[in-house]
Design a protein around this motif. Structure first.
Motif, PDB file in Angstrom:
ATOM      1  N   THR A  11       0.854  -1.190   0.000  1.00 32.32           N
ATOM      2  CA  THR A  11       0.000   0.000   0.000  1.00 32.32           C
ATOM      3  C   THR A  11       0.893   1.245   0.000  1.00 32.32           C
ATOM      4  OG1 THR A  11      -0.051   0.120   2.413  1.00 32.32           O
ATOM      5  CG2 THR A  11      -1.756  -1.238   1.339  1.00 32.32           C
ATOM      6  N   PRO A  12       0.332   2.386  -0.346  1.00 30.06           N
ATOM      7  CA  PRO A  12       1.143   3.625  -0.299  1.00 30.06           C
ATOM      8  C   PRO A  12       1.711   3.897   1.106  1.00 30.06           C
ATOM      9  CG  PRO A  12      -0.839   4.005  -1.559  1.00 30.06           C
ATOM     10  CD  PRO A  12      -0.966   2.634  -0.957  1.00 30.06           C
ATOM     11  N   GLU A  13       0.962   3.536   2.147  1.00 30.84           N
ATOM     12  CA  GLU A  13       1.446   3.735   3.516  1.00 30.84           C
ATOM     13  C   GLU A  13       2.647   2.846   3.807  1.00 30.84           C
ATOM     14  OE1 GLU A  13      -1.832   3.008   2.880  1.00 30.84           O
ATOM     15  OE2 GLU A  13      -2.659   5.028   3.124  1.00 30.84           O
ATOM     16  N   GLU A  14       2.610   1.593   3.337  1.00 29.80           N
ATOM     17  CA  GLU A  14       3.736   0.681   3.538  1.00 29.80           C
ATOM     18  C   GLU A  14       4.977   1.162   2.789  1.00 29.80           C
ATOM     19  OE1 GLU A  14       1.388  -3.540   4.231  1.00 29.80           O
ATOM     20  OE2 GLU A  14       1.833  -2.879   2.185  1.00 29.80           O
ATOM     21  N   ALA A  16       5.627   4.291   2.033  1.00 29.79           N
ATOM     22  CA  ALA A  16       6.104   5.487   2.732  1.00 29.79           C
ATOM     23  C   ALA A  16       6.890   5.108   3.984  1.00 29.79           C
ATOM     24  CB  ALA A  16       4.926   6.377   3.099  1.00 29.79           C
ATOM     25  N   ALA A  17       6.438   4.100   4.722  1.00 31.92           N
ATOM     26  CA  ALA A  17       7.147   3.662   5.923  1.00 31.92           C
ATOM     27  C   ALA A  17       8.510   3.076   5.555  1.00 31.92           C
ATOM     28  CB  ALA A  17       6.313   2.636   6.681  1.00 31.92           C
TER      29      ALA A  17
END
Length: 66
Positions: A11-14, A16-17
């Motif tokens: 996902t975009p959040e993963e 980014a992390a």
């Protein structure tokens, strides 16, 4: 810096992390002067394991094993 996802569908959040971790590691690597002594972590120090004398074998040595 190019990052390529080889497997999976993050996902975009993963992403980014993961990118934040990579950037933080790169920033600390650049901040350290080259040729500087690195501080060893106490957990990775092999002398921590052999800091104490090993008990000598004998009839009651099974009580002193760790």
């Amino acid at each position: 810096m190019n990052i390529k996802v080889v497997r999976g569908n993050p996902t975009p959040e993963e992403l980014a992390a993961a990118l934040a971790v990579v950037r933080a590691r790169a920033a600390t690597a650049q901040a350290a002067p080259s040729g500087a002594d690195t501080v060893r972590d106490a957990w990775s120090d092999p002398s921590r394991i052999a800091a104490h004398r090993v008990p000598r074998p004998g009839p009651a040595s099974w009580t002193r094993t760790y």
